[in-house]
Write a protein that holds these residues in place. Sequence first.
Motif, mmCIF file in Angstrom:
data_model
loop_
_atom_site.group_PDB
_atom_site.id
_atom_site.type_symbol
_atom_site.label_atom_id
_atom_site.label_comp_id
_atom_site.label_asym_id
_atom_site.label_seq_id
_atom_site.Cartn_x
_atom_site.Cartn_y
_atom_site.Cartn_z
ATOM 1 N N TYR A 27 2.975 -2.972 4.046
ATOM 2 C CA TYR A 27 2.872 -1.765 3.233
ATOM 3 C C TYR A 27 1.443 -1.639 2.743
ATOM 4 C CZ TYR A 27 4.499 1.737 -0.161
ATOM 5 O OH TYR A 27 4.712 2.883 -0.877
ATOM 6 N N GLU A 28 0.898 -0.438 2.758
ATOM 7 C CA GLU A 28 -0.436 -0.219 2.224
ATOM 8 C C GLU A 28 -0.518 1.159 1.604
ATOM 9 O OE1 GLU A 28 -2.890 1.332 6.129
ATOM 10 O OE2 GLU A 28 -3.102 -0.746 5.531
ATOM 11 N N GLY A 29 -1.425 1.316 0.677
ATOM 12 C CA GLY A 29 -1.569 2.606 0.028
ATOM 13 C C GLY A 29 -2.644 2.606 -1.030
ATOM 14 N N ILE A 30 -2.613 3.654 -1.830
ATOM 15 C CA ILE A 30 -3.624 3.882 -2.850
ATOM 16 C C ILE A 30 -2.974 3.838 -4.225
ATOM 17 C CG2 ILE A 30 -5.254 5.575 -3.770
ATOM 18 C CD1 ILE A 30 -5.643 6.492 -0.824
ATOM 19 N N VAL A 31 -3.644 3.149 -5.142
ATOM 20 C CA VAL A 31 -3.201 3.092 -6.530
ATOM 21 C C VAL A 31 -4.269 3.772 -7.384
ATOM 22 C CG1 VAL A 31 -2.602 1.601 -8.465
ATOM 23 C CG2 VAL A 31 -1.952 0.949 -6.166
ATOM 24 N N ASP A 32 -3.839 4.738 -8.176
ATOM 25 C CA ASP A 32 -4.725 5.460 -9.082
ATOM 26 C C ASP A 32 -4.627 4.816 -10.461
ATOM 27 O OD1 ASP A 32 -6.141 7.230 -10.640
ATOM 28 O OD2 ASP A 32 -4.974 8.997 -10.055
ATOM 29 N N LEU A 33 -5.686 4.149 -10.884
ATOM 30 C CA LEU A 33 -5.687 3.459 -12.171
ATOM 31 C C LEU A 33 -6.327 4.278 -13.289
ATOM 32 C CD1 LEU A 33 -6.617 -0.127 -10.937
ATOM 33 C CD2 LEU A 33 -4.358 0.773 -11.514
#
Length: 93
Positions: A27-33
Motif C-alpha cells: 500500500y502506498e499513498g500521500i498523507v497530508d499533515l
Amino acid sequence: MRKKLSRIESAEPILHSMLQIAFGDGYEGIVDLRPLIAKGGVFVWLQKTKNFQSLKVDEFGHSISWTDAKGYEIDLSVDSLRRDCDGRRRSTN
C-alpha cells in the motif's frame, strides 16, 4: 490470531507538510499533515520546510520521526499514518 503490524518501507516529503509513504504490504499513498502541524504545540517546529524535510523512518518501520533543535523527538505511528493515507496498492508488474 494476532493482526500483523504494518511497516513503513519509505517516507519522503513531496510538498511541505505532505508525505509520500510506502508500506510493506504494497500500500502506498500521500498523507497530508497540514492540519496536525497547524495545531502548533510540539508540531510548530515542523512548520519550517527545512525541519519538515529532516524526517526519518524508525529502524523497524513502525513510525516516522523528527528530532527538534532541543533533541525532542516528534514521532507519528504507522497506524495513524496508514489511517490518514490517501492511497492505493502498488501494482506488482
